[in-house]
Write a protein that holds these residues in place. Structure first.
Motif, mmCIF file in Angstrom:
data_model
loop_
_atom_site.group_PDB
_atom_site.id
_atom_site.type_symbol
_atom_site.label_atom_id
_atom_site.label_comp_id
_atom_site.label_asym_id
_atom_site.label_seq_id
_atom_site.Cartn_x
_atom_site.Cartn_y
_atom_site.Cartn_z
ATOM 1 N N MET A 1 70.601 5.319 -6.960
ATOM 2 C CA MET A 1 70.195 4.917 -5.606
ATOM 3 C C MET A 1 69.854 3.430 -5.553
ATOM 4 O O MET A 1 70.232 2.715 -4.640
ATOM 5 C CB MET A 1 68.977 5.756 -5.175
ATOM 6 C CG MET A 1 68.487 5.432 -3.772
ATOM 7 S SD MET A 1 69.680 5.988 -2.515
ATOM 8 C CE MET A 1 68.847 5.490 -1.027
ATOM 9 N N GLU A 2 69.126 2.978 -6.602
ATOM 10 C CA GLU A 2 68.734 1.566 -6.666
ATOM 11 C C GLU A 2 69.959 0.668 -6.795
ATOM 12 O O GLU A 2 70.042 -0.396 -6.190
ATOM 13 C CB GLU A 2 67.807 1.350 -7.864
ATOM 14 C CG GLU A 2 67.188 -0.051 -7.919
ATOM 15 C CD GLU A 2 66.259 -0.314 -6.754
ATOM 16 O OE1 GLU A 2 66.195 -1.491 -6.347
ATOM 17 O OE2 GLU A 2 65.640 0.626 -6.239
ATOM 18 N N LYS A 3 70.954 1.121 -7.604
ATOM 19 C CA LYS A 3 72.181 0.353 -7.777
ATOM 20 C C LYS A 3 72.950 0.266 -6.467
ATOM 21 O O LYS A 3 73.490 -0.783 -6.114
ATOM 22 C CB LYS A 3 73.056 0.992 -8.863
ATOM 23 C CG LYS A 3 74.318 0.197 -9.151
ATOM 24 C CD LYS A 3 75.123 0.836 -10.270
ATOM 25 C CE LYS A 3 76.392 0.032 -10.532
ATOM 26 N NZ LYS A 3 77.223 0.643 -11.602
ATOM 27 N N ALA A 4 73.030 1.376 -5.727
ATOM 28 C CA ALA A 4 73.731 1.386 -4.437
ATOM 29 C C ALA A 4 73.055 0.442 -3.459
ATOM 30 O O ALA A 4 73.719 -0.275 -2.698
ATOM 31 C CB ALA A 4 73.761 2.807 -3.876
ATOM 32 N N LYS A 5 71.708 0.419 -3.489
ATOM 33 C CA LYS A 5 70.964 -0.483 -2.613
ATOM 34 C C LYS A 5 71.236 -1.926 -2.969
ATOM 35 O O LYS A 5 71.414 -2.780 -2.093
ATOM 36 C CB LYS A 5 69.468 -0.175 -2.735
ATOM 37 C CG LYS A 5 68.597 -1.022 -1.817
ATOM 38 C CD LYS A 5 67.131 -0.651 -1.968
ATOM 39 C CE LYS A 5 66.255 -1.526 -1.063
ATOM 40 N NZ LYS A 5 64.813 -1.182 -1.234
ATOM 41 N N ASN A 7 73.968 -3.097 -4.472
ATOM 42 C CA ASN A 7 75.337 -3.395 -4.064
ATOM 43 C C ASN A 7 75.428 -3.639 -2.561
ATOM 44 O O ASN A 7 76.157 -4.521 -2.111
ATOM 45 C CB ASN A 7 76.270 -2.244 -4.457
ATOM 46 C CG ASN A 7 76.472 -2.153 -5.960
ATOM 47 O OD1 ASN A 7 76.253 -3.128 -6.680
ATOM 48 N ND2 ASN A 7 76.872 -0.991 -6.439
ATOM 49 N N LEU A 8 74.704 -2.845 -1.792
ATOM 50 C CA LEU A 8 74.707 -3.002 -0.340
ATOM 51 C C LEU A 8 74.101 -4.347 0.052
ATOM 52 O O LEU A 8 74.625 -5.035 0.927
ATOM 53 C CB LEU A 8 73.931 -1.858 0.316
ATOM 54 C CG LEU A 8 73.844 -1.893 1.852
ATOM 55 C CD1 LEU A 8 75.240 -1.841 2.460
ATOM 56 C CD2 LEU A 8 72.979 -0.746 2.372
ATOM 57 N N THR A 9 73.004 -4.716 -0.601
ATOM 58 C CA THR A 9 72.363 -6.008 -0.330
ATOM 59 C C THR A 9 73.325 -7.156 -0.642
ATOM 60 O O THR A 9 73.430 -8.123 0.119
ATOM 61 C CB THR A 9 71.086 -6.165 -1.179
ATOM 62 O OG1 THR A 9 70.188 -5.105 -0.870
ATOM 63 C CG2 THR A 9 70.406 -7.483 -0.898
ATOM 64 N N TYR A 10 74.024 -7.029 -1.776
ATOM 65 C CA TYR A 10 75.004 -8.039 -2.179
ATOM 66 C C TYR A 10 76.092 -8.202 -1.113
ATOM 67 O O TYR A 10 76.433 -9.323 -0.717
ATOM 68 C CB TYR A 10 75.620 -7.630 -3.516
ATOM 69 C CG TYR A 10 76.735 -8.512 -4.013
ATOM 70 C CD1 TYR A 10 76.485 -9.609 -4.826
ATOM 71 C CD2 TYR A 10 78.071 -8.239 -3.684
ATOM 72 C CE1 TYR A 10 77.511 -10.410 -5.296
ATOM 73 C CE2 TYR A 10 79.098 -9.023 -4.149
ATOM 74 C CZ TYR A 10 78.822 -10.112 -4.952
ATOM 75 O OH TYR A 10 79.849 -10.904 -5.406
ATOM 76 N N LEU A 11 76.616 -7.076 -0.638
ATOM 77 C CA LEU A 11 77.685 -7.112 0.367
ATOM 78 C C LEU A 11 77.191 -7.685 1.691
ATOM 79 O O LEU A 11 77.911 -8.437 2.361
ATOM 80 C CB LEU A 11 78.257 -5.712 0.573
ATOM 81 C CG LEU A 11 79.047 -5.134 -0.600
ATOM 82 C CD1 LEU A 11 79.434 -3.685 -0.327
ATOM 83 C CD2 LEU A 11 80.294 -5.975 -0.878
#
Length: 209
Positions: A1-5, A7-11
């Motif tokens: 979940m933290e990794k997805a967050k 990645n989303l922040t990066y995008l």
């Protein structure tokens, strides 16, 4: 979940910088008026992205900047390449190479330059400014290198200049480049250094908070 967050922040941050690039081009904010000319600060969002998000983001943003330049070349009808004697589909290919590839390389290299500088400058005292000045300098270097190669092989350039002038042109490439970019390149380097470096330092403080 933290990794997805993450990645989303990066995008989201990358998309924001892409939007800034497009906005700067549409509104004309990328061009700072100077006596008799304009200085471009289009490399600033590229440099900021490369330093804050990494070389890959720098390459993506450089590609967006290149696409903007390619669109400008389309609007002007590829006049420079036609003047050099190129015709047909090769004009589009050369224009694509000249406008997009150097900008992608510039964005990637700025990320690498910053990473190398930050290893020596642990407190990021000057590394952001090193990355900031690297963007316009590398942009000019890569763009002019490709442009010179294109013109050295131009079908009609030798016919236009004559054998003697063509020989002088080939022997004085650096003087030609210096005359072509002139003081504008130095001003853009200074602006890129100050603006990109200051923006990154400010973002660093905000993100830490």
């Amino acid at each position: 979940m933290e990794k997805a967050k993450t990645n989303l922040t990066y995008l989201i941050e990358l998309a924001l910088l892409v939007g800034i690039l497009l906005m700067m081009n549409i509104t004309g904010l990328a061009m700072i008026p100077l006596p008799g000319q304009y200085a471009s600060i289009m490399t600033v969002p590229v440099a900021v992205g490369a330093m804050m998000l990494g070389p890959l983001a720098g390459g993506v943003l450089g590609g967006v900047m290149g696409c903007i330049s390619f669109y400008t070349a389309i609007k002007t009808g590829f006049s420079t390449l036609f003047l050099a004697g190129y015709t047909g589909g090769i004009v589009v290919v050369l224009s694509f190479i000249n406008t997009i590839i150097p900008r992608i390389l510039m964005g990637i290299c700025v990320g690498w330059v910053y990473r190398a500088a930050s290893r020596l400058d642990r407190g990021n005292t000057i590394s952001y400014y090193i990355g900031g000045i690297a963007a316009p300098l590398l942009n000019t270097l890569f763009y002019m290198t490709v442009l010179v190669l294109i013109f050295l092989n131009a079908p009609t350039l030798q016919a236009l200049l004559g054998e003697e002038l063509m020989a002088k042109f080939q022997d004085n490439i650096l003087l030609f480049v210096a005359a072509y970019v002139g003081v504008q390149a130095l001003i853009e380097a200074a602006l890129g250094c100050v603006i990109s470096g200051s923006v990154c330092k400010a973002l660093r403080v905000v993100l830490k908070q």
